[in-house]
Design a protein around this motif. Structure first.
Motif, PDB file in Angstrom:
ATOM      1  N   LYS A 147      26.888 -24.270 -50.590  1.00  0.00           N
ATOM      2  CA  LYS A 147      26.030 -25.439 -50.787  1.00  0.00           C
ATOM      3  C   LYS A 147      26.141 -26.448 -49.654  1.00  0.00           C
ATOM      4  N   SER A 148      26.920 -26.169 -48.649  1.00  0.00           N
ATOM      5  CA  SER A 148      27.061 -27.106 -47.533  1.00  0.00           C
ATOM      6  C   SER A 148      27.039 -26.337 -46.221  1.00  0.00           C
ATOM      7  N   LYS A 149      26.693 -27.042 -45.140  1.00  0.00           N
ATOM      8  CA  LYS A 149      26.634 -26.420 -43.829  1.00  0.00           C
ATOM      9  C   LYS A 149      28.035 -26.319 -43.237  1.00  0.00           C
ATOM     10  N   LEU A 150      28.213 -25.284 -42.431  1.00  0.00           N
ATOM     11  CA  LEU A 150      29.511 -25.088 -41.798  1.00  0.00           C
ATOM     12  C   LEU A 150      29.715 -26.112 -40.694  1.00  0.00           C
ATOM     13  N   SER A 151      30.810 -26.847 -40.791  1.00  0.00           N
ATOM     14  CA  SER A 151      31.147 -27.811 -39.752  1.00  0.00           C
ATOM     15  C   SER A 151      32.247 -27.284 -38.836  1.00  0.00           C
ATOM     16  N   SER A 152      32.909 -26.208 -39.264  1.00  0.00           N
ATOM     17  CA  SER A 152      33.973 -25.599 -38.473  1.00  0.00           C
ATOM     18  C   SER A 152      34.018 -24.108 -38.804  1.00  0.00           C
ATOM     19  N   PRO A 153      34.618 -23.312 -37.948  1.00  0.00           N
ATOM     20  CA  PRO A 153      34.689 -21.865 -38.226  1.00  0.00           C
ATOM     21  C   PRO A 153      35.396 -21.599 -39.559  1.00  0.00           C
ATOM     22  N   PRO A 154      34.900 -20.631 -40.344  1.00  0.00           N
ATOM     23  CA  PRO A 154      35.535 -20.336 -41.642  1.00  0.00           C
ATOM     24  C   PRO A 154      36.933 -19.768 -41.453  1.00  0.00           C
ATOM     25  N   SER A 155      37.790 -20.053 -42.428  1.00  0.00           N
ATOM     26  CA  SER A 155      39.174 -19.570 -42.353  1.00  0.00           C
ATOM     27  C   SER A 155      39.254 -18.060 -42.569  1.00  0.00           C
ATOM     28  N   LEU A 156      38.302 -17.500 -43.330  1.00  0.00           N
ATOM     29  CA  LEU A 156      38.259 -16.058 -43.561  1.00  0.00           C
ATOM     30  C   LEU A 156      36.899 -15.536 -43.130  1.00  0.00           C
ATOM     31  N   SER A 157      36.900 -14.439 -42.402  1.00  0.00           N
ATOM     32  CA  SER A 157      35.627 -13.878 -41.961  1.00  0.00           C
ATOM     33  C   SER A 157      35.782 -12.395 -41.682  1.00  0.00           C
ATOM     34  N   GLY A 158      34.652 -11.690 -41.729  1.00  0.00           N
ATOM     35  CA  GLY A 158      34.612 -10.278 -41.374  1.00  0.00           C
ATOM     36  C   GLY A 158      35.388  -9.370 -42.308  1.00  0.00           C
ATOM     37  N   SER A 159      35.798  -8.251 -41.785  1.00  0.00           N
ATOM     38  CA  SER A 159      36.482  -7.238 -42.588  1.00  0.00           C
ATOM     39  C   SER A 159      37.890  -7.647 -42.992  1.00  0.00           C
ATOM     40  N   SER A 160      38.383  -8.752 -42.449  1.00  0.00           N
ATOM     41  CA  SER A 160      39.701  -9.237 -42.876  1.00  0.00           C
ATOM     42  C   SER A 160      39.658  -9.805 -44.286  1.00  0.00           C
ATOM     43  N   ILE A 161      38.452 -10.065 -44.793  1.00  0.00           N
ATOM     44  CA  ILE A 161      38.307 -10.553 -46.166  1.00  0.00           C
ATOM     45  C   ILE A 161      38.470  -9.383 -47.121  1.00  0.00           C
ATOM     46  N   SER A 162      39.389  -9.518 -48.027  1.00  0.00           N
ATOM     47  CA  SER A 162      39.559  -8.510 -49.076  1.00  0.00           C
ATOM     48  C   SER A 162      38.910  -9.023 -50.358  1.00  0.00           C
ATOM     49  N   LEU A 163      38.123  -8.161 -50.973  1.00  0.00           N
ATOM     50  CA  LEU A 163      37.476  -8.513 -52.237  1.00  0.00           C
ATOM     51  C   LEU A 163      38.333  -8.076 -53.421  1.00  0.00           C
ATOM     52  N   VAL A 164      38.922  -6.902 -53.311  1.00  0.00           N
ATOM     53  CA  VAL A 164      39.825  -6.374 -54.341  1.00  0.00           C
ATOM     54  C   VAL A 164      41.021  -5.748 -53.626  1.00  0.00           C
ATOM     55  N   SER A 165      42.214  -6.124 -54.056  1.00  0.00           N
ATOM     56  CA  SER A 165      43.441  -5.592 -53.460  1.00  0.00           C
ATOM     57  C   SER A 165      44.385  -5.109 -54.549  1.00  0.00           C
ATOM     58  N   VAL A 166      45.282  -4.234 -54.169  1.00  0.00           N
ATOM     59  CA  VAL A 166      46.289  -3.735 -55.106  1.00  0.00           C
ATOM     60  C   VAL A 166      47.669  -3.915 -54.495  1.00  0.00           C
ATOM     61  N   VAL A 167      48.639  -4.018 -55.383  1.00  0.00           N
ATOM     62  CA  VAL A 167      50.038  -4.122 -54.981  1.00  0.00           C
ATOM     63  C   VAL A 167      50.823  -3.091 -55.774  1.00  0.00           C
ATOM     64  N   ALA A 191      34.811 -22.489 -52.053  1.00  0.00           N
ATOM     65  CA  ALA A 191      34.392 -21.397 -51.166  1.00  0.00           C
ATOM     66  C   ALA A 191      34.015 -20.154 -51.956  1.00  0.00           C
ATOM     67  N   MET A 192      33.072 -19.408 -51.425  1.00  0.00           N
ATOM     68  CA  MET A 192      32.680 -18.106 -51.945  1.00  0.00           C
ATOM     69  C   MET A 192      32.450 -17.172 -50.761  1.00  0.00           C
ATOM     70  N   VAL A 193      32.470 -15.893 -51.031  1.00  0.00           N
ATOM     71  CA  VAL A 193      32.180 -14.929 -49.972  1.00  0.00           C
ATOM     72  C   VAL A 193      30.670 -14.856 -49.790  1.00  0.00           C
ATOM     73  N   ILE A 194      30.218 -15.076 -48.560  1.00  0.00           N
ATOM     74  CA  ILE A 194      28.799 -15.066 -48.215  1.00  0.00           C
ATOM     75  C   ILE A 194      28.579 -13.959 -47.188  1.00  0.00           C
TER      76      ILE A 194
END
Length: 436
Positions: A213-233, A140-143
């Motif tokens: 590289k493949s078509k979506l067969s089901s809704p993605p597990s991560l989507s929208g603004s809930s996806i974090s690209l960089v996070s800190v702890v 998976a990659m962020v698209i």
């Protein structure tokens, strides 16, 4: 068996080398171990590494499978921070493993982890232990078909122009990042209930995580603004960790690339990656947002000496000086939300402290009409700053028998009743004895 002078000298040198770094007077990390999958990363990401060295950091580069990797020696850590540019490594050399990395963070040290779409289970496990969950799909990659970076060829829209930054100057500096940040990699999620993890760079509402590289067969597990690209702890022991889903985020290529976000007419000659990464590295290595409290004291109003005990209803003052590390010196910390508690089982007094804008904080209040063993407590936690936890114990006594007022106004009715009873008894006796 007697030890030779050479051995003793060597031990002293090792001890000095191990201990002479992170300190209260200079909390900035200095010695950083950089683990790489390939030494070619040293040149392809040289701008980032050179910026660290120019700020006084001592970088020690090693391949991830180097058998001589060691974080500590003689029970002392050799490094103040760790950078893992090893997204493909299934295991590290030496005795370094997930438990060793977590122990490193638990000791108060700092960490930067950069992954990509081929992130190994090792990197995923480190992230999961810190509250960050990378997409479980290894391909998976962020698209993002709405906020992708415009280029000569349309491509698969995995090169994203992200500009949803966290609004916190302590994390990203006072200078606004104007240009979007180029990102190509894997997304992750954070638990919103976890107050220690914070999204610094989020995907746009049109983004999703899937195999390009493949078509979506089901809704993605991560989507929208809930996806974090960089996070800190920021751990409770003030250790700081950065997780990035893109190793290219730190690369020279992305630093120098022009960027234009789809749907926008603004074209920037240079992406915001270098400014974003530089400012974030200042935070994670304690060049910014590190607080210390000194000269904690208290006394009665009008006095300067700190008493061993207070009396109920005394008027007192509590003072503390708070400073922030600027990367080179301690500067006065200015805020309006520092509070002090006068605490026994629960806070009897909760007072916001006033500041003189020079680092001194003061609160004045009256001791409660309750005696016992109290504590002055300051529990200060603010986004991006190291937490302060101050506690000072002090007993409170009641009035002594000779400290009460001789005649209490509220007791006047009782005084009147007593004297009127005595007067009535005298009159009754006189009348009874001398009347016929």
């Amino acid at each position: 068996m007697a030890k030779s002078p050479i051995f003793i000298l060597f031990s002293l040198i090792i001890t000095f080398t191990v201990t002479n770094s992170f300190s209260i007077e200079n909390p900035t990390d200095r010695r950083i171990l950089v683990l790489l999958d390939d030494l070619a990363l040293k040149s392809s990401h040289s701008i980032f590494f050179n910026s660290l060295e120019s700020r006084g950091f001592d970088l020690d580069f090693k391949l991830s499978d180097d058998p001589k990797i060691a974080l500590q020696r003689y029970g002392q850590y050799l490094y103040d921070a760790l950078i893992l540019f090893t997204p493909n490594s299934e295991r590290f050399g030496g005795n370094l493993d997930v438990a060793g990395i977590l122990e490193f963070v638990d000791s108060g040290k700092d960490l930067i982890v950069a992954a990509d779409s081929s992130a190994s289970d090792l990197i995923r496990n480190v992230a999961a232990e810190c509250g960050v969950d990378f997409d479980e799909d290894p391909s998976a990659m962020v698209i993002d078909h709405g906020s992708y970076a415009v280029s000569g060829t349309e491509g698969d829209h995995t090169l994203i122009a992200a500009d949803d930054f966290v609004q916190a100057d302590v994390l990203l500096g006072n200078t606004k990042i104007e240009a979007p940040v180029l990102f190509k990699g894997i997304g992750h999620s954070v638990n919103p209930a976890n107050s220690l993890v914070l999204k610094v760079l989020s995907a746009s509402p049109s983004a999703y995580s899937a195999n390009p590289k493949s078509k979506l067969s089901s809704p993605p597990s991560l989507s929208g603004s809930s996806i974090s690209l960089v996070s800190v702890v920021q751990a409770r022991n003030n250790a700081r960790v950065v997780f990035s889903g893109s190793l290219d985020l730190f690369s020279n290529k992305f630093f120098k690339s022009p960027v234009q976000k789809a749907g926008s007419s603004n074209k920037y000659e240079k992406s915001g990656n270098q400014q974003f990464v530089t400012e974030l590295s200042k935070w994670v290595f304690h060049e910014r947002g590190h607080l210390k409290a000194v000269n904690v004291r208290h006394h009665r109003v009008g006095e300067t000496e700190e008493p061993a005990i207070y009396r109920i209803n005394d008027d007192l003052e509590y003072l503390v000086e708070i400073y922030e590390w600027s990367g080179s010196s301690w500067e006065p910390y200015v805020a309006n939300d520092v509070q002090v508690q006068f605490y026994m089982m629960s806070p009897y007094v909760l007072k916001t402290m006033s500041s003189d804008k020079k680092g001194l904080y003061l609160a004045s209040f009256k001791v409660p009409d309750v005696y016992g063993v109290f504590q002055f407590k300051v529990e200060y936690q603010r986004l991006g700053y190291t937490s302060l936890s101050l506690a000072k114990q002090i007993p409170v006594r009641p009035f002594r028998h000779n400290e009460y007022e001789r005649f209490i106004p509220t007791a006047f009715p009782y005084y009147g009743a007593s004297f009127s009873t005595m007067a009535g008894f005298l009159i009754f006796s006189f009348v009874y004895l001398y009347s016929k």
